[in-house]
Design a protein around this motif. Structure first.
Motif, mmCIF file in Angstrom:
data_model
loop_
_atom_site.group_PDB
_atom_site.id
_atom_site.type_symbol
_atom_site.label_atom_id
_atom_site.label_comp_id
_atom_site.label_asym_id
_atom_site.label_seq_id
_atom_site.Cartn_x
_atom_site.Cartn_y
_atom_site.Cartn_z
ATOM 1 N N GLY A 53 0.815 -1.214 0.000
ATOM 2 C CA GLY A 53 0.000 0.000 0.000
ATOM 3 C C GLY A 53 0.846 1.260 0.000
ATOM 4 N N CYS A 56 2.297 1.882 -3.419
ATOM 5 C CA CYS A 56 1.319 2.450 -4.344
ATOM 6 C C CYS A 56 1.060 3.926 -4.029
ATOM 7 C CB CYS A 56 0.008 1.671 -4.262
ATOM 8 S SG CYS A 56 0.107 -0.024 -4.879
ATOM 9 N N GLN A 57 0.887 4.245 -2.749
ATOM 10 C CA GLN A 57 0.502 5.604 -2.369
ATOM 11 C C GLN A 57 1.626 6.614 -2.531
ATOM 12 O OE1 GLN A 57 -1.127 5.015 1.588
ATOM 13 N NE2 GLN A 57 -3.204 5.069 0.790
ATOM 14 N N GLY A 95 -3.448 7.829 2.515
ATOM 15 C CA GLY A 95 -4.782 7.281 2.377
ATOM 16 C C GLY A 95 -5.784 8.007 3.258
ATOM 17 N N SER A 99 -11.610 5.084 2.564
ATOM 18 C CA SER A 99 -11.220 3.679 2.376
ATOM 19 C C SER A 99 -11.552 2.855 3.602
ATOM 20 C CB SER A 99 -9.722 3.590 2.069
ATOM 21 O OG SER A 99 -8.956 4.102 3.143
ATOM 22 N N SER A 113 -6.504 -2.107 6.741
ATOM 23 C CA SER A 113 -6.808 -0.747 6.283
ATOM 24 C C SER A 113 -6.364 0.294 7.303
ATOM 25 C CB SER A 113 -8.315 -0.619 6.016
ATOM 26 O OG SER A 113 -8.642 0.683 5.606
ATOM 27 N N MET A 116 -2.596 0.505 7.324
ATOM 28 C CA MET A 116 -2.101 1.264 6.173
ATOM 29 C C MET A 116 -2.332 2.758 6.356
ATOM 30 S SD MET A 116 -3.293 -1.219 3.047
ATOM 31 C CE MET A 116 -2.788 -0.047 1.802
ATOM 32 N N SER A 230 -2.594 -1.169 -8.125
ATOM 33 C CA SER A 230 -2.632 -1.805 -6.799
ATOM 34 C C SER A 230 -3.184 -3.225 -6.892
ATOM 35 C CB SER A 230 -3.461 -0.968 -5.822
ATOM 36 O OG SER A 230 -4.784 -0.786 -6.294
ATOM 37 N N SER A 234 -0.815 -6.349 -5.921
ATOM 38 C CA SER A 234 -1.293 -7.217 -4.832
ATOM 39 C C SER A 234 -1.347 -8.675 -5.280
ATOM 40 C CB SER A 234 -2.674 -6.757 -4.362
ATOM 41 O OG SER A 234 -2.626 -5.451 -3.845
ATOM 42 N N VAL A 247 -6.185 -3.315 -0.126
ATOM 43 C CA VAL A 247 -5.091 -2.528 -0.692
ATOM 44 C C VAL A 247 -5.609 -1.633 -1.814
ATOM 45 C CG1 VAL A 247 -2.923 -2.648 -1.998
ATOM 46 C CG2 VAL A 247 -3.271 -4.133 -0.023
ATOM 47 N N GLU A 250 -7.593 1.220 -0.230
ATOM 48 C CA GLU A 250 -6.714 2.159 0.458
ATOM 49 C C GLU A 250 -5.893 2.981 -0.526
ATOM 50 O OE1 GLU A 250 -5.442 3.904 4.020
ATOM 51 O OE2 GLU A 250 -6.935 2.315 3.763
ATOM 52 N N SER A 251 -5.400 2.338 -1.579
ATOM 53 C CA SER A 251 -4.529 3.022 -2.540
ATOM 54 C C SER A 251 -5.289 3.992 -3.430
ATOM 55 C CB SER A 251 -3.808 1.984 -3.421
ATOM 56 O OG SER A 251 -3.015 1.114 -2.638
#
Length: 316
Positions: A53, A56-57, A95, A99, A113, A116, A230, A234, A247, A250-251
């Motif tokens: 995560g 990605c973020q 995030g 999410s 979640s 993250m 994502s 994943s 994920v 969240e992303s």
């Protein structure tokens, strides 16, 4: 692009921005109070999902937001520089609590979640600033029109982390009345957030429904990139299906309230009508992300990635 240090008396962190941050605090406290602490500790001991995560973020989304902003800046006369800067700031944010809400609604991995959200919020002070310092000068060609206010950013991150801490404290003590209070507080805050997203923009000079479809395409593209990459990453790292959905949620759900506050505080070199245009970017992104969260969660239910049956269902 240079950081700006300002005193609290000169910050434009007005009552509206403070109220938005209190809303984030309340929602995260309410959601975190229902987290299984044993499951949360397991996520921290095996942080593969959290690391994916964060990649990605803070790795993929910032460069993706820069690429989308750069593309539309050169391909469309309608897309303005403040909107491009706003998109980069949005893509660099941690995030958001949307999410967490959808992970709860779709019965995804809420512990992952929250883990993250916690990790990305704590690290955002460094990564958000670094990503903006890299991409905004390239996009604006060093015009210096955008400056991050570190005090405002630190205060915003502190509210996010504080909400998570209060929720964890309620979960640890397992105090029934405290949990009930946080849930009611969070529910009211959620209603306020929805009202703000739908109607708050109407009083500005650039309501989102009046913007050209070219502008709507920029947050849509960023959201699609977030979901697609994502999802692929994943699967590549072999996460369980429930964690894959988490994920992705969240992303693809950046902290729009935090990004709006940063945009408002950082773009004071632009005219007020240009700032109104820029503020529309996180609002549009939130509306698009909510729609995609609904579609993605529904498909996950149909594919049996998560258990969406009601307790009174015989197959629950």
């Amino acid at each position: 692009f240079t950081p700006r240090y300002s005193s609290l008396c000169t910050m434009r962190l007005d009552a509206k921005n403070l109220l938005n941050l209190v809303v984030v605090f309340a929602i995260l406290a309410a959601l975190t109070s229902g987290v299984d602490l044993k499951q949360f500790k397991k996520k921290l001991k095996k942080p593969k999902g959290v690391c994916i995560g964060l990649l990605c973020q803070f790795g993929i989304l910032p460069v993706s937001s820069f690429a989308v902003a750069y593309l539309f800046d050169h391909a469309s006369d309608i897309f303005s520089q403040p909107q491009g800067v706003a998109l980069i700031i949005l893509g660099s944010c941690p995030g958001g609590n949307v999410s967490n809400i959808f992970c709860f609604l779709w019965n995804a991995d809420l512990s992952l979640s929250i883990a993250m959200t916690t990790a990305s919020s704590i690290l955002s002070f460094a990564f958000l600033t670094a990503n903006c310092a890299i991409y905004i000068p390239i996009y604006t060609k060093g015009s210096g029109s955008a400056n991050i206010d570190y005090i405002s950013l630190a205060f915003s991150v502190a509210m996010v982390v504080g909400g998570i801490f209060v929720g964890f404290l309620a979960a640890y003590t397992n105090h029934r009345r405290s949990k009930q209070f946080l849930r009611v507080f969070g529910f009211i805050a959620t209603l306020y957030m929805i009202w703000t997203a739908l109607f708050g923009n109407a009083t500005g000079s650039a309501p989102v429904w009046t913007l050209h479809w070219h502008i709507w395409m920029t947050p849509l593209m960023l959201c699609l990139i977030a979901w697609t990459l994502s999802l692929c990453i994943s699967f590549l790292f072999g996460l369980p299906r429930k964690s894959v959905l988490t994920v992705c949620l969240e992303s693809a759900n950046q902290n729009s309230i935090l990004s709006a506050a940063i945009i408002y505080l950082s773009l004071d070199e632009y005219a007020s009508d240009e700032i109104d245009l820029a503020i529309g970017i996180p609002i549009m992104y939130t509306l698009i992300a909510i729609a995609m969260d609904g579609i993605g969660g529904f498909l996950a239910c149909q594919l049996n990635w998560v258990n969406c049956k009601l307790p009174d269902d015989p197959n629950y």
